[in-house]
Design a protein around this motif. Structure first.
Motif, PDB file in Angstrom:
ATOM      1  N   SER A  22       0.831  -1.211   0.000  1.00 50.48           N
ATOM      2  CA  SER A  22       0.000   0.000   0.000  1.00 50.48           C
ATOM      3  C   SER A  22       0.861   1.254   0.000  1.00 50.48           C
ATOM      4  O   SER A  22       0.538   2.235  -0.672  1.00 50.48           O
ATOM      5  CB  SER A  22      -0.938   0.004   1.204  1.00 50.48           C
ATOM      6  OG  SER A  22      -1.869  -1.049   1.112  1.00 50.48           O
ATOM      7  N   VAL A  23       1.969   1.231   0.763  1.00 48.67           N
ATOM      8  CA  VAL A  23       2.884   2.376   0.783  1.00 48.67           C
ATOM      9  C   VAL A  23       3.466   2.585  -0.613  1.00 48.67           C
ATOM     10  O   VAL A  23       3.473   3.704  -1.142  1.00 48.67           O
ATOM     11  CB  VAL A  23       4.012   2.175   1.822  1.00 48.67           C
ATOM     12  CG1 VAL A  23       5.104   3.235   1.656  1.00 48.67           C
ATOM     13  CG2 VAL A  23       3.449   2.206   3.233  1.00 48.67           C
ATOM     14  N   PHE A  24       3.947   1.507  -1.234  1.00 48.48           N
ATOM     15  CA  PHE A  24       4.544   1.606  -2.568  1.00 48.48           C
ATOM     16  C   PHE A  24       3.538   2.130  -3.586  1.00 48.48           C
ATOM     17  O   PHE A  24       3.842   3.041  -4.363  1.00 48.48           O
ATOM     18  CB  PHE A  24       5.091   0.240  -3.008  1.00 48.48           C
ATOM     19  CG  PHE A  24       5.612   0.255  -4.409  1.00 48.48           C
ATOM     20  CD1 PHE A  24       6.832   0.840  -4.711  1.00 48.48           C
ATOM     21  CD2 PHE A  24       4.855  -0.289  -5.445  1.00 48.48           C
ATOM     22  CE1 PHE A  24       7.297   0.880  -6.018  1.00 48.48           C
ATOM     23  CE2 PHE A  24       5.315  -0.254  -6.755  1.00 48.48           C
ATOM     24  CZ  PHE A  24       6.539   0.338  -7.037  1.00 48.48           C
ATOM     25  N   SER A  33      -0.147  11.237 -10.406  1.00 52.39           N
ATOM     26  CA  SER A  33      -1.534  11.686 -10.401  1.00 52.39           C
ATOM     27  C   SER A  33      -1.781  12.654  -9.254  1.00 52.39           C
ATOM     28  O   SER A  33      -1.070  12.646  -8.246  1.00 52.39           O
ATOM     29  CB  SER A  33      -2.441  10.456 -10.243  1.00 52.39           C
ATOM     30  OG  SER A  33      -3.750  10.829  -9.939  1.00 52.39           O
ATOM     31  N   SER A  34      -2.818  13.447  -9.387  1.00 51.15           N
ATOM     32  CA  SER A  34      -3.226  14.339  -8.288  1.00 51.15           C
ATOM     33  C   SER A  34      -4.440  13.769  -7.545  1.00 51.15           C
ATOM     34  O   SER A  34      -5.078  14.470  -6.765  1.00 51.15           O
ATOM     35  CB  SER A  34      -3.547  15.729  -8.823  1.00 51.15           C
ATOM     36  OG  SER A  34      -4.630  15.650  -9.730  1.00 51.15           O
ATOM     37  N   ALA A  35      -4.746  12.504  -7.802  1.00 52.17           N
ATOM     38  CA  ALA A  35      -5.905  11.869  -7.162  1.00 52.17           C
ATOM     39  C   ALA A  35      -5.725  11.796  -5.658  1.00 52.17           C
ATOM     40  O   ALA A  35      -4.611  11.656  -5.158  1.00 52.17           O
ATOM     41  CB  ALA A  35      -6.092  10.452  -7.725  1.00 52.17           C
ATOM     42  N   LYS A  36      -6.847  11.885  -4.954  1.00 56.73           N
ATOM     43  CA  LYS A  36      -6.830  11.631  -3.512  1.00 56.73           C
ATOM     44  C   LYS A  36      -6.708  10.126  -3.319  1.00 56.73           C
ATOM     45  O   LYS A  36      -7.419   9.363  -3.960  1.00 56.73           O
ATOM     46  CB  LYS A  36      -8.099  12.142  -2.843  1.00 56.73           C
ATOM     47  CG  LYS A  36      -8.136  13.634  -2.728  1.00 56.73           C
ATOM     48  CD  LYS A  36      -9.247  14.076  -1.813  1.00 56.73           C
ATOM     49  CE  LYS A  36      -9.136  15.577  -1.640  1.00 56.73           C
ATOM     50  NZ  LYS A  36      -9.882  16.052  -0.501  1.00 56.73           N
ATOM     51  N   VAL A  37      -5.802   9.726  -2.441  1.00 56.21           N
ATOM     52  CA  VAL A  37      -5.573   8.308  -2.197  1.00 56.21           C
ATOM     53  C   VAL A  37      -6.137   7.949  -0.831  1.00 56.21           C
ATOM     54  O   VAL A  37      -5.752   8.521   0.191  1.00 56.21           O
ATOM     55  CB  VAL A  37      -4.069   7.956  -2.274  1.00 56.21           C
ATOM     56  CG1 VAL A  37      -3.848   6.484  -1.994  1.00 56.21           C
ATOM     57  CG2 VAL A  37      -3.507   8.325  -3.644  1.00 56.21           C
ATOM     58  N   LEU A  38      -7.080   7.008  -0.828  1.00 54.72           N
ATOM     59  CA  LEU A  38      -7.730   6.532   0.389  1.00 54.72           C
ATOM     60  C   LEU A  38      -7.257   5.099   0.607  1.00 54.72           C
ATOM     61  O   LEU A  38      -7.429   4.254  -0.267  1.00 54.72           O
ATOM     62  CB  LEU A  38      -9.243   6.578   0.230  1.00 54.72           C
ATOM     63  CG  LEU A  38      -9.794   7.882  -0.381  1.00 54.72           C
ATOM     64  CD1 LEU A  38     -11.246   7.736  -0.736  1.00 54.72           C
ATOM     65  CD2 LEU A  38      -9.569   9.028   0.563  1.00 54.72           C
ATOM     66  N   LEU A  49       3.384   5.970   8.225  1.00 58.27           N
ATOM     67  CA  LEU A  49       4.141   5.739   7.002  1.00 58.27           C
ATOM     68  C   LEU A  49       3.274   5.954   5.761  1.00 58.27           C
ATOM     69  O   LEU A  49       3.712   6.560   4.777  1.00 58.27           O
ATOM     70  CB  LEU A  49       4.721   4.321   6.999  1.00 58.27           C
ATOM     71  CG  LEU A  49       5.739   3.999   5.921  1.00 58.27           C
ATOM     72  CD1 LEU A  49       6.910   4.968   5.958  1.00 58.27           C
ATOM     73  CD2 LEU A  49       6.239   2.572   6.094  1.00 58.27           C
ATOM     74  N   LEU A  50       2.022   5.487   5.814  1.00 59.45           N
ATOM     75  CA  LEU A  50       1.113   5.695   4.686  1.00 59.45           C
ATOM     76  C   LEU A  50       0.823   7.181   4.486  1.00 59.45           C
ATOM     77  O   LEU A  50       0.764   7.664   3.353  1.00 59.45           O
ATOM     78  CB  LEU A  50      -0.179   4.910   4.889  1.00 59.45           C
ATOM     79  CG  LEU A  50      -0.045   3.407   4.644  1.00 59.45           C
ATOM     80  CD1 LEU A  50      -1.178   2.637   5.309  1.00 59.45           C
ATOM     81  CD2 LEU A  50       0.005   3.118   3.155  1.00 59.45           C
ATOM     82  N   LYS A  51       0.660   7.913   5.570  1.00 64.60           N
ATOM     83  CA  LYS A  51       0.437   9.361   5.461  1.00 64.60           C
ATOM     84  C   LYS A  51       1.670  10.051   4.890  1.00 64.60           C
ATOM     85  O   LYS A  51       1.557  10.954   4.064  1.00 64.60           O
ATOM     86  CB  LYS A  51       0.055   9.944   6.817  1.00 64.60           C
ATOM     87  CG  LYS A  51      -1.354   9.577   7.239  1.00 64.60           C
ATOM     88  CD  LYS A  51      -1.717  10.194   8.569  1.00 64.60           C
ATOM     89  CE  LYS A  51      -3.134   9.812   8.966  1.00 64.60           C
ATOM     90  NZ  LYS A  51      -3.500  10.352  10.278  1.00 64.60           N
ATOM     91  N   GLN A  52       2.859   9.627   5.332  1.00 63.53           N
ATOM     92  CA  GLN A  52       4.098  10.199   4.791  1.00 63.53           C
ATOM     93  C   GLN A  52       4.241   9.895   3.306  1.00 63.53           C
ATOM     94  O   GLN A  52       4.808  10.690   2.557  1.00 63.53           O
ATOM     95  CB  GLN A  52       5.307   9.665   5.554  1.00 63.53           C
ATOM     96  CG  GLN A  52       5.414  10.188   6.964  1.00 63.53           C
ATOM     97  CD  GLN A  52       6.508   9.484   7.773  1.00 63.53           C
ATOM     98  OE1 GLN A  52       7.317   8.751   7.218  1.00 63.53           O
ATOM     99  NE2 GLN A  52       6.516   9.714   9.065  1.00 63.53           N
ATOM    100  N   ALA A  53       3.721   8.751   2.881  1.00 56.93           N
ATOM    101  CA  ALA A  53       3.775   8.372   1.468  1.00 56.93           C
ATOM    102  C   ALA A  53       2.808   9.197   0.625  1.00 56.93           C
ATOM    103  O   ALA A  53       2.879   9.174  -0.599  1.00 56.93           O
ATOM    104  CB  ALA A  53       3.473   6.883   1.307  1.00 56.93           C
ATOM    105  N   GLY A  54       1.895   9.909   1.286  1.00 53.11           N
ATOM    106  CA  GLY A  54       0.973  10.774   0.558  1.00 53.11           C
ATOM    107  C   GLY A  54      -0.487  10.387   0.632  1.00 53.11           C
ATOM    108  O   GLY A  54      -1.320  11.022  -0.013  1.00 53.11           O
ATOM    109  N   ALA A  55      -0.821   9.362   1.404  1.00 53.92           N
ATOM    110  CA  ALA A  55      -2.229   8.972   1.528  1.00 53.92           C
ATOM    111  C   ALA A  55      -3.024  10.130   2.126  1.00 53.92           C
ATOM    112  O   ALA A  55      -2.615  10.723   3.121  1.00 53.92           O
ATOM    113  CB  ALA A  55      -2.362   7.729   2.391  1.00 53.92           C
ATOM    114  N   ASP A  56      -4.141  10.444   1.497  1.00 51.11           N
ATOM    115  CA  ASP A  56      -4.986  11.534   1.991  1.00 51.11           C
ATOM    116  C   ASP A  56      -5.859  11.090   3.153  1.00 51.11           C
ATOM    117  O   ASP A  56      -6.225  11.895   4.004  1.00 51.11           O
ATOM    118  CB  ASP A  56      -5.868  12.048   0.846  1.00 51.11           C
ATOM    119  CG  ASP A  56      -5.029  12.666  -0.252  1.00 51.11           C
ATOM    120  OD1 ASP A  56      -4.537  13.783  -0.049  1.00 51.11           O
ATOM    121  OD2 ASP A  56      -4.842  12.003  -1.295  1.00 51.11           O
TER     122      ASP A  56
END
Length: 159
Positions: A22-24, A33-38, A49-56
């Motif tokens: 999921s992080v990768f 992409s500029s998509a929001k990632v959930l 870690l997921l938030k640091q990777a950019g998860a919204d």
């Protein structure tokens, strides 16, 4: 991940079987992409870690809600019934948010509570600005621009 449509999707939902994957994937989606990632996290240790990777938005899966519901099933089975009811689409009740500008501009929560129930048949539970506020004081104003958190009855057409 070279799908041409991915660049224009507004949201990407990830529910993978491994948080490291999921992080990768989150990093990869955010890079193209500029998509929001959930993302569904399987471990609480992966949330940061997921938030640091950019998860919204990161939602903890196993052990989070499921663990709490299992514990409640032993102590307070009624709580599990309520959660099950409001999270299914098979009838009963549903939680949703609505924007009703008519309650902004200084209307007290007690007045909004009555108006929303009488005019719309909804049960007001609170409001959402930048975070949910559940069961605020009756003498507090409904903030300008807030969404109302309501419980609504769902009609089951099957019977």
């Amino acid at each position: 991940m070279k799908e041409p449509g991915l660049k224009v999707l507004p949201h990407v939902v990830l529910a993978l079987d491994d948080d490291s994957r999921s992080v990768f994937v989150t990093l990869r989606v955010k890079s193209i992409s500029s998509a929001k990632v959930l993302v569904e996290a399987l471990s609480g240790d992966s949330i940061d870690l997921l938030k640091q990777a950019g998860a919204d938005r990161v939602i903890l899966s196993r052990g989070g809600l499921a663990g709490r519901l299992l514990a409640s099933a032993v102590i307070e089975p009624e709580v599990v019934d309520v959660i099950d009811d409001i999270t299914s689409s098979l009838g009963g009740y549903d939680i949703t948010v609505v924007k009703l500008p008519e309650v902004w501009g200084g209307m007290m929560y007690s007045e909004a509570l009555e108006l929303v129930q009488k005019k719309y048949g909804l049960y007001l539970m609170g409001y959402y600005t930048d975070r949910p506020v559940l069961v605020p004081r009756l003498d507090s104003p409904v903030p300008e621009g807030s969404k109302l958190i309501v419980l609504r009855e769902v009609k089951n057409n099957g019977g």
